[in-house]
Design a protein around this motif. Sequence first.
Motif, PDB file in Angstrom:
ATOM      1  N   ASN A   7       0.820  -1.207   0.000  1.00  0.00           N
ATOM      2  CA  ASN A   7       0.000   0.000   0.000  1.00  0.00           C
ATOM      3  C   ASN A   7       0.855   1.257   0.000  1.00  0.00           C
ATOM      4  O   ASN A   7       0.328   2.354   0.124  1.00  0.00           O
ATOM      5  CB  ASN A   7      -0.927   0.021   1.217  1.00  0.00           C
ATOM      6  N   LEU A   9       2.691   4.499  -0.880  1.00  0.00           N
ATOM      7  CA  LEU A   9       2.365   5.529  -1.860  1.00  0.00           C
ATOM      8  C   LEU A   9       3.638   5.988  -2.562  1.00  0.00           C
ATOM      9  O   LEU A   9       4.644   6.291  -1.918  1.00  0.00           O
ATOM     10  CB  LEU A   9       1.683   6.721  -1.186  1.00  0.00           C
ATOM     11  N   LYS A  36      -4.917   4.495 -10.954  1.00  0.00           N
ATOM     12  CA  LYS A  36      -5.752   5.199  -9.981  1.00  0.00           C
ATOM     13  C   LYS A  36      -4.871   6.023  -9.042  1.00  0.00           C
ATOM     14  O   LYS A  36      -4.091   5.460  -8.279  1.00  0.00           O
ATOM     15  CB  LYS A  36      -6.564   4.200  -9.163  1.00  0.00           C
ATOM     16  N   PRO A  37      -4.981   7.334  -9.097  1.00  0.00           N
ATOM     17  CA  PRO A  37      -4.178   8.161  -8.193  1.00  0.00           C
ATOM     18  C   PRO A  37      -4.840   8.299  -6.827  1.00  0.00           C
ATOM     19  O   PRO A  37      -6.043   8.151  -6.684  1.00  0.00           O
ATOM     20  CB  PRO A  37      -4.134   9.509  -8.899  1.00  0.00           C
ATOM     21  N   GLN A  38      -4.030   8.578  -5.850  1.00  0.00           N
ATOM     22  CA  GLN A  38      -4.495   8.944  -4.508  1.00  0.00           C
ATOM     23  C   GLN A  38      -4.070  10.390  -4.314  1.00  0.00           C
ATOM     24  O   GLN A  38      -2.906  10.716  -4.501  1.00  0.00           O
ATOM     25  CB  GLN A  38      -3.833   8.065  -3.442  1.00  0.00           C
ATOM     26  N   LYS A  39      -5.022  11.239  -3.990  1.00  0.00           N
ATOM     27  CA  LYS A  39      -4.685  12.638  -3.749  1.00  0.00           C
ATOM     28  C   LYS A  39      -4.292  12.815  -2.282  1.00  0.00           C
ATOM     29  O   LYS A  39      -4.996  12.367  -1.390  1.00  0.00           O
ATOM     30  CB  LYS A  39      -5.879  13.537  -4.064  1.00  0.00           C
ATOM     31  N   VAL A  40      -3.152  13.434  -2.084  1.00  0.00           N
ATOM     32  CA  VAL A  40      -2.690  13.796  -0.744  1.00  0.00           C
ATOM     33  C   VAL A  40      -2.572  15.315  -0.779  1.00  0.00           C
ATOM     34  O   VAL A  40      -1.583  15.863  -1.264  1.00  0.00           O
ATOM     35  CB  VAL A  40      -1.338  13.135  -0.405  1.00  0.00           C
ATOM     36  N   LEU A  44      -0.315  14.271  -6.241  1.00  0.00           N
ATOM     37  CA  LEU A  44      -0.677  12.965  -6.770  1.00  0.00           C
ATOM     38  C   LEU A  44       0.235  11.905  -6.172  1.00  0.00           C
ATOM     39  O   LEU A  44       1.442  12.077  -6.103  1.00  0.00           O
ATOM     40  CB  LEU A  44      -0.480  12.914  -8.287  1.00  0.00           C
ATOM     41  N   ARG A  45      -0.364  10.808  -5.767  1.00  0.00           N
ATOM     42  CA  ARG A  45       0.402   9.647  -5.306  1.00  0.00           C
ATOM     43  C   ARG A  45      -0.258   8.417  -5.899  1.00  0.00           C
ATOM     44  O   ARG A  45      -1.455   8.410  -6.192  1.00  0.00           O
ATOM     45  CB  ARG A  45       0.418   9.538  -3.777  1.00  0.00           C
ATOM     46  N   PHE A  46       0.515   7.353  -6.082  1.00  0.00           N
ATOM     47  CA  PHE A  46       0.017   6.114  -6.650  1.00  0.00           C
ATOM     48  C   PHE A  46       0.376   4.969  -5.722  1.00  0.00           C
ATOM     49  O   PHE A  46       1.507   4.890  -5.245  1.00  0.00           O
ATOM     50  CB  PHE A  46       0.634   5.870  -8.030  1.00  0.00           C
ATOM     51  N   ARG A  47      -0.573   4.066  -5.484  1.00  0.00           N
ATOM     52  CA  ARG A  47      -0.292   2.902  -4.645  1.00  0.00           C
ATOM     53  C   ARG A  47       0.579   1.927  -5.429  1.00  0.00           C
ATOM     54  O   ARG A  47       0.330   1.657  -6.597  1.00  0.00           O
ATOM     55  CB  ARG A  47      -1.575   2.213  -4.225  1.00  0.00           C
ATOM     56  N   ASP A  50      -1.223  -0.860  -7.170  1.00  0.00           N
ATOM     57  CA  ASP A  50      -1.913  -0.507  -8.413  1.00  0.00           C
ATOM     58  C   ASP A  50      -0.945  -0.511  -9.599  1.00  0.00           C
ATOM     59  O   ASP A  50      -1.317  -0.912 -10.702  1.00  0.00           O
ATOM     60  CB  ASP A  50      -2.594   0.857  -8.288  1.00  0.00           C
TER      61      ASP A  50
END
Length: 60
Positions: A7, A9, A36-40, A44-47, A50
């Motif tokens: 998990n 990032l 699929k990005p994760q917004k922090v 932008l961050r990516f798992r 993914d």
Amino acid sequence: MTAGGSNRLLTPEEVASWLKVSELTIKNKYRAWGLKPQKVGRLLRFRERDIVAYLEEHYG
């Protein structure tokens, strides 16, 4: 660590280094590639899992 990756990032720079493309390519193409990005905040961050799943689906 789970079977498909962790998990953790990753920054766009780390993903670009891993995929051997430029950071700008990641920022411009992640939607088209289905990442699929994760917004922090505004970042932008990516798992990691993914990215591993993407690579296995398209190249593995």
